[in-house]
Each structure stands twice: as C-alpha cells, then as structure tokens.
Enzyme design. Structure first.
Site, PDB file in Angstrom:
ATOM      1  N   ASP A  30     -29.548 -12.006 -19.167  1.00  0.00           N
ATOM      2  CA  ASP A  30     -29.146 -11.657 -20.276  1.00  0.00           C
ATOM      3  C   ASP A  30     -27.920 -12.548 -20.319  1.00  0.00           C
ATOM      4  O   ASP A  30     -27.025 -13.134 -19.327  1.00  0.00           O
ATOM      5  CB  ASP A  30     -28.595 -10.182 -20.037  1.00  0.00           C
ATOM      6  CG  ASP A  30     -28.469  -9.687 -21.512  1.00  0.00           C
ATOM      7  OD1 ASP A  30     -29.169  -8.661 -22.069  1.00  0.00           O
ATOM      8  OD2 ASP A  30     -27.465 -10.044 -22.332  1.00  0.00           O
ATOM      9  N   ARG A 155     -41.694   5.190 -24.844  1.00  0.00           N
ATOM     10  CA  ARG A 155     -41.128   6.488 -25.635  1.00  0.00           C
ATOM     11  C   ARG A 155     -39.599   6.415 -25.153  1.00  0.00           C
ATOM     12  O   ARG A 155     -39.553   6.802 -23.742  1.00  0.00           O
ATOM     13  CB  ARG A 155     -41.968   7.545 -25.559  1.00  0.00           C
ATOM     14  CG  ARG A 155     -43.437   7.619 -26.238  1.00  0.00           C
ATOM     15  CD  ARG A 155     -43.932   8.868 -25.457  1.00  0.00           C
ATOM     16  NE  ARG A 155     -44.202   8.944 -24.221  1.00  0.00           N
ATOM     17  CZ  ARG A 155     -44.463   9.868 -23.618  1.00  0.00           C
ATOM     18  NH1 ARG A 155     -44.824  11.200 -24.322  1.00  0.00           N
ATOM     19  NH2 ARG A 155     -44.595  10.062 -22.352  1.00  0.00           N
ATOM     20  N   GLY A 257     -40.690  18.571 -39.232  1.00  0.00           N
ATOM     21  CA  GLY A 257     -39.413  18.376 -38.773  1.00  0.00           C
ATOM     22  C   GLY A 257     -38.473  17.478 -39.702  1.00  0.00           C
ATOM     23  O   GLY A 257     -38.913  17.230 -40.792  1.00  0.00           O
ATOM     24  N   CYS A 264     -37.581   1.599 -33.579  1.00  0.00           N
ATOM     25  CA  CYS A 264     -39.008   1.457 -33.527  1.00  0.00           C
ATOM     26  C   CYS A 264     -39.796   1.766 -34.558  1.00  0.00           C
ATOM     27  O   CYS A 264     -40.157   0.739 -35.458  1.00  0.00           O
ATOM     28  CB  CYS A 264     -39.611   1.778 -32.082  1.00  0.00           C
ATOM     29  SG  CYS A 264     -39.174   0.913 -30.628  1.00  0.00           S
ATOM     30  N   LYS A 267     -38.468   0.331 -38.275  1.00  0.00           N
ATOM     31  CA  LYS A 267     -38.546  -1.011 -38.375  1.00  0.00           C
ATOM     32  C   LYS A 267     -39.949  -1.656 -38.204  1.00  0.00           C
ATOM     33  O   LYS A 267     -39.979  -2.779 -39.171  1.00  0.00           O
ATOM     34  CB  LYS A 267     -37.636  -1.730 -37.491  1.00  0.00           C
ATOM     35  CG  LYS A 267     -38.077  -2.103 -36.137  1.00  0.00           C
ATOM     36  CD  LYS A 267     -36.973  -3.066 -35.330  1.00  0.00           C
ATOM     37  CE  LYS A 267     -37.706  -3.171 -34.018  1.00  0.00           C
ATOM     38  NZ  LYS A 267     -38.952  -3.992 -33.849  1.00  0.00           N
ATOM     39  N   ARG A 334     -29.294   4.972 -32.985  1.00  0.00           N
ATOM     40  CA  ARG A 334     -29.984   4.119 -34.222  1.00  0.00           C
ATOM     41  C   ARG A 334     -30.922   4.728 -35.092  1.00  0.00           C
ATOM     42  O   ARG A 334     -31.967   5.365 -34.488  1.00  0.00           O
ATOM     43  CB  ARG A 334     -30.781   2.888 -33.150  1.00  0.00           C
ATOM     44  CG  ARG A 334     -29.727   1.871 -32.485  1.00  0.00           C
ATOM     45  CD  ARG A 334     -30.560   0.666 -31.826  1.00  0.00           C
ATOM     46  NE  ARG A 334     -31.198   1.448 -30.637  1.00  0.00           N
ATOM     47  CZ  ARG A 334     -32.033   0.724 -29.975  1.00  0.00           C
ATOM     48  NH1 ARG A 334     -32.098  -0.627 -30.015  1.00  0.00           N
ATOM     49  NH2 ARG A 334     -32.655   1.141 -28.970  1.00  0.00           N
TER      50      ARG A 334
END
Length: 441
Positions: A30, A155, A257, A264, A267, A334
């Site tokens: 990274d 997930r 709900g 994910c 977008k 997010r």
C-alpha cells in the site's frame, strides 16, 4: 505459494490475511506508509469480525508481511492480486479506475525488469472489458505478464468467513497456465468442496456486477411491496414468508426495511447502468435505475414516517437514531442509509442524537453536526421518537419498559424489522414498521 496483494483496504487486507492463513506467503502493498506501519503492528484500519485475530496470527507466523514498495512486490512473487478501490467517478455514475490504472502502471516496469512469466490478478469491481484494456496496457511495458480476473464476493461483517469458506470462486483467465496457478492458489478451498467456475475475463467481470444488481433488485422489490402493503392494508411479513417459500425465489435477502447502502451495491448498479449506456445498451438495464430510486425513496419514507411519529414536525423535537453503520457487524458508514436519514432530519430542524456500537467515530468524522452518544439510554434521553435504523443484535435486547423512563414520548420506528413489535407495544410504545399497518400506532 508466494503472492502479493496490492491495496490493503477492505478487500485487499482480508484477502492477504486469509491467503496467509491458508499457508501461502503473502506480501501486502500500500502507498500509505502510516497504514503499512500500523498493519505491521497488527492494527487493522477498520472493524471486521475475526480480522484482528487473523492478522495477529498470520503476522506472528511470518507468512504475512507489508511494504510500500511495488518494486519489492515484483521481486517477491510471480502472482500479484490487485485489490485497489474503484469508487464512483466524481460527477458521474461510472466507476473511477484511476487507482487500478496507477497500480498497473507502477508495477509494470518492475515486472519488465525481472523478466519471465507472471500473473496479475484483478479483484476490484470494474466495468466489463477492463481486464482486456489493462492487458494491452501492461503488454506495452511487460509483454510477458498476463492478466486474469478473480472477483470477490465478500459481505462486510462476514468477510473473513466468506474468504475462507466461499460459496464459489470465479476465475476469468486467458490461458491454462493462469487457470492452473489460481487453482493451486485456492487448492485448500477446492479440496473443501468450493465450486470453481473458470471463464473468460469479461464474464468474470460481469459476474460481480450481475450478482450485486440482482441482490439490489431483490431488496428494492420487497421494499416496493412493503409500500403497497402500507397503502392497501396488507402485512408484508407473512407476504415475505409466502413468497420466499417459492423455491424459484427463496427468502434469503427478501427482507423489507430501510434499504441497502455501503460501498458496493449503490455504486455497482449505477456503474453497470453507466457502462451499458456507453455501449448503447441502456434499455437493457433501465430497470436498475428504478431499483436505485426505490432504495433512495426508502430513506425519504423513513424521514416522513419519523415526522409523523414525532407529531408532524421535527422543530423542537429530539430524535434518537439507533445505528450509524450501513449494516450491523461493521464500522463502515459509507453511503449509510441510517446516517442519510439522521442528516435529513437534522436538516429539517430536528435535534438528532446517534448511537452505534462500533461506528460512532467514523460517523462523527462524516457528520460532525450531529450529536452522538456512547450508550442507548443517553441517545434516547428526552426523545420524541426513536428510530431503529441498523439491525445490531444489541438493539433487539433493549428493554422497552426501561427505555420508556428516559424518552419524552414512547414512539419508535423499526426500519429494520428486527424488533419484537408485541413486546414494545405491551410496554406502551407506539410502534411502526414498513408494510405493517395492522400493527397500528
């Protein structure tokens, strides 16, 4: 085997740690030096169940290391996984591929200088045709390198489990050698019975987008049915049970709900629509625009129902929000539906106080104008209405009678359908949930 993982965000860090746990020797890469230093000490930059323990175990074993140098990564292994982010492009619904392109451009010269065959495996969610474009770009510098695509299906909240016990593995390859390399990489999972679907790169790219689009459609469909139930006096929960027992449909994720959020689904469906329109195929996926709109409408409906429960206005009203993360089990905020609702109510004049077991710090960083509480009673103190917006198990355990002693008005909206309506009503609460008009007020 030896492999590198470029990008240590959600997908990359989980993949690196899990591959090391399977016995491979892994180098995580990274550009963020502070992040790399923190990871080398065993500190994950986000909350994910089981990841901290996995990170410590693999670091101590010596099978997981970290660096900021892509040149070092090129020397370390012949197989490189690219796991950088592909966010929504600013001012557009299309995917932003700058980070994928930058990773390949920086890696390519190092691969060229080393020579010999190597495999670059994409895991990022990208438009169809990206692998072919990247391979052409890579071959201009390192003609011996090959591109494959291996989409992830993680997930959040279950990412470690989904990596170590996946429902399927998809590999988009262009040669038997790439196929064999990935099969060797995932050999422990294949021996455990995980299906391995080998296809071309374009199909592998589309698989992830198709899966997320179908899931989003299923969620928005049942929310549309809940809206009809509200208008027609029907009950969405027995409807879910009856429809879900059809084996052609199934009950999984058929849960009404507040709708979906995160990095994910929103977008990805927008990106697929944008890419299809670029190809002149917009009509084929036009329904996904309505899927997106239904999901966004759920947030507006939540605000409207909350306003009713608060007495018709948010002015001089205190609103308690239970939940900030976009789903339970994580600290990711997010595109959180819960925070979108909280911010919307704040904009309309409500005094909003938010609680979340894990995501308060991230939520405060994104929405500093909101108030936050570290426990549920404090969040609900003096509340005119309580909104249950993220389905944490902790909220199901709340004692309604006890909570009634701190609120100003006993009114709750269960936007996640996980609370016991009868228990709350017996304690004197006005209880409301989408698609359940028979519950009354």
């Amino acid at each position: 085997m030896r492999l590198t993982v470029i990008g240590t965000g959600y997908v990359g860090l989980v993949h690196a740690a899990c591959m090391a746990d399977l016995g491979h020797t892994v180098l995580g890469v990274d550009r963020d030096a502070d992040r790399i230093e923190s990871l080398a000490r065993g500190r994950a930059p986000f909350f994910e169940p089981g990841l901290r323990e996995l990170l410590h175990r693999t670091l101590q074993s010596g099978r997981l290391q970290f660096t900021t140098s892509l040149a070092a990564a090129a020397r370390f292994a012949r197989t490189h996984f690219v796991c950088v982010g592909t966010p929504q492009r600013p001012g557009s619904n299309a995917a932003d591929l700058r980070f994928v392109d930058a990773a390949l451009d920086e890696l390519a010269p190092a691969l060229r200088d080393l020579g010999g065959w190597c495999l670059v495996v994409g895991k990022s969610t990208v438009p169809v045709g990206t692998a072919a474009r990247l391979e052409r770009r890579l071959h201009k510098v390192a003609p011996q390198a090959e591109i494959a695509w291996n989409p992830e299906f993680l997930r959040e909240g279950f990412a470690v489990r989904d990596t170590l016990r996946p429902e399927r593995l998809v590999a988009g390859v262009s040669s038997p050698r790439a196929d064999a390399t990935l099969r060797e990489m995932y050999a422990p999972l294949l021996r455990a019975g995980t299906p391995f679907i080998c296809t071309d790169p374009a199909t592998a790219e589309l698989v992830k987008l198709a899966a997320n689009s179908f899931l989003a459609t299923k969620i928005s469909f049942i929310n549309a049915m809940a809206e009809l139930c509200d208008a027609m006096g029907a009950d969405v929960m027995p409807l879910v049970e009856a429809v879900g027992r059809d084996p052609r449909i199934g009950s999984r994720c058929l849960q009404p709900g507040l709708g979906f959020g995160g990095s994910c689904l929103p977008k990805d469906i927008r990106g697929l629509v944008a890419h299809a329109e670029e190809q002149g195929l917009g009509e084929s996926v036009a329904f996904l625009r309505e899927v997106d709109e239904i999901n966004t409408r759920q947030r507006r409906r939540t605000i409207a129902l909350a306003r009713q429960l608060a007495g018709g206005s948010f002015r001089r009203r205190h609103v308690a929000v239970l939940g900030a993360a976009f789903k339970p089990g994580i600290d990711d905020v997010r595109d959180s539906p819960a925070l979108a609702v909280a911010a919307g109510i704040h904009h309309l004049g409500g005094r909003v106080r938010v609680h979340d077991p894990e995501a308060v710090d991230n939520a405060r960083a994104c929405f500093p104008d909101l108030e936050f509480a570290l426990d549920v009673p404090k969040a609900c103190e003096g509340a005119d209405v309580v909104l249950h917006l993220t389905g944490w198990p902790e909220y199901r355990a709340i004692d309604p009678a006890g909570l009634s002693t701190v609120v100003r008005r006993q009114a709750i909206l269960d936007a996640r359908h996980t609370l016991d309506a009868a228990r709350w009503r017996s304690a004197g609460w006005a209880f409301r949930a989408f698609g359940r008009p028979r519950l009354g007020w």
